[in-house]
Design an enzyme around this catalytic site. Structure first.
Site: not given
Length: 382
Positions: A61, A64, A121
């Site tokens: 993640s 992101k 997230s």
């Protein structure tokens, strides 16, 4: 080029005392239990510690960070607004893993989606935002790769907006540090979101997974990541006494470990290094001779603040030299490079920074130009 000053720091007030004769004593950096890591000065971009930092790894993640960066980029250019209402597709709604729990067919503000991406997230938030920005997640991935190239991320390739495991989806600690630095410096107002400890949406309150936000009050970002393949990852940043550092730690074994290992790097960096401002934007460091101009001199200085990362034991001053172009002739525009400042010693140059014209100088009249040509001819002879 011609060396004009051997002690610029004393002449122009950079510092007022000689360089300390004592050597800088800095211990070996901590060895972390991680596949890859890096410690970077956010303001200068200098890398202070690295281990396998350019190795291409699954970023989970931490992907992101790029998703959020592109949204911030478009916001800054007026192409998007936080008040935009984004329709949630079935694909976004069905995303697995971490989510902010948006529902198919509803409309969600882009501001809520940003918090869902950064704080929770959310994979669902990331896909919804990607589809809104680029029309589809695959088109958004193309945009991610274009931005990566512009940011100098040489060991990154993105396939999706979430970091969900996929063939050909990778990045490196160094690249993610560059991306983090761009986020911090380019979008300081939006960066405040990265320090928020929780976000509530759809009556569900979720905490930020970055444990350092609770443990260290100087930490104000950035993003966590985890998959089985990537391990536990963390990009973090903190600021203390005017120095801001960025860490990226990849491939640790637990949520606890990524926070602990990141803290080790931050504490080491702040203990032994500092960011020092040497010159200010617009500061005049020379009044250089101009040939053939409407005026005889031009003010020379810096287009931006000049910062340097140095060991805290470096001493109270830094040696600097100013190299100016031998013959400066009109016309001169504001921002024209007229030389450079070199900070450091022959064996340890800390930085080289261009010096530029701080004012424009037009060509002089015919007789002024001819007179200066004659003077310059005889000056070269002697």
């Amino acid at each position: 080029m011609k060396k004009l000053l051997a002690t610029l720091s004393i002449v122009f007030g950079l510092v007022s005392t000689p360089v300390s004769a004592a050597p800088s004593l800095i211990p070996t950096p901590p060895q972390l239990s991680a596949s890859s890591y890096i410690l970077m000065d956010a303001y200068t971009g200098d890398v202070l510690v690295s281990h396998n930092a350019d190795e291409a790894l699954p970023p989970a993640s931490l992907t992101k960070l790029m998703t959020a960066y592109i949204i911030e980029y478009e916001l800054a250019r007026g192409n998007l607004s936080f008040s935009d209402q984004v329709s949630v597709s079935e694909k976004a709604w069905r995303m697995e893993g971490s989510r902010m729990f948006i529902r198919e067919g509803t409309r969600v503000s882009l501001e809520d989606l940003m918090r869902g991406i950064i704080i929770q997230s959310g994979n669902d938030a990331s896909v919804a935002a990607a589809e809104y920005v680029a029309g589809s997640e695959s088109a958004f991935a193309d945009l991610m790769n274009q931005h990566a190239q512009l940011l100098g991320m040489k060991n990154s390739h993105f396939v999706n907006a979430t970091g969900f495991p996929a063939e050909g989806h990778y990045s490196s600690a160094h690249d993610l540090a560059k991306l983090s630095r761009a986020t911090i410096l380019q979008f300081p107002e939006n960066y405040k979101m990265y320090a928020e400890k929780e976000f509530k949406y759809n009556n569900i309150k979720q905490p930020n997974r970055n444990k350092l936000l609770w443990r260290d009050k100087t930490v104000d970002g950035l993003k966590t990541g985890h998959t089985e393949e990537a391990g536990y990852c963390l990009a973090a940043s903190a600021v203390r006494n005017g120095t801001r550092l960025i860490t990226v730690v990849m491939g640790t074994k637990s949520d606890q470990a990524r926070a602990t290992e990141s803290q080790k790097l931050l504490d080491y960096g702040f203990r032994y290094y500092e960011t020092r401002k040497l010159y200010s934007r617009g500061q005049v460091v020379n009044n250089a001779k101009v040939w053939g101009g409407s005026q005889s001199n031009v003010k020379v200085g810096f287009a931006e603040d000049v910062l340097v990362t140095i060991p805290r034991q470096q001493g109270d001053s830094l040696p600097a030299t100013l190299d100016m172009t031998k013959e400066i002739t009109a016309p001169i525009a504001v921002g024209d490079i007229l030389g450079k400042v070199i900070v450091g010693t022959d064996g340890n140059i800390l930085l080289e920074q261009p010096v530029v014209a701080l004012e424009a100088v037009e060509e002089g009249g015919f007789f002024k130009r001819m007179f200066d040509k004659i003077r310059l001819f005889f000056a070269k002879l002697f």
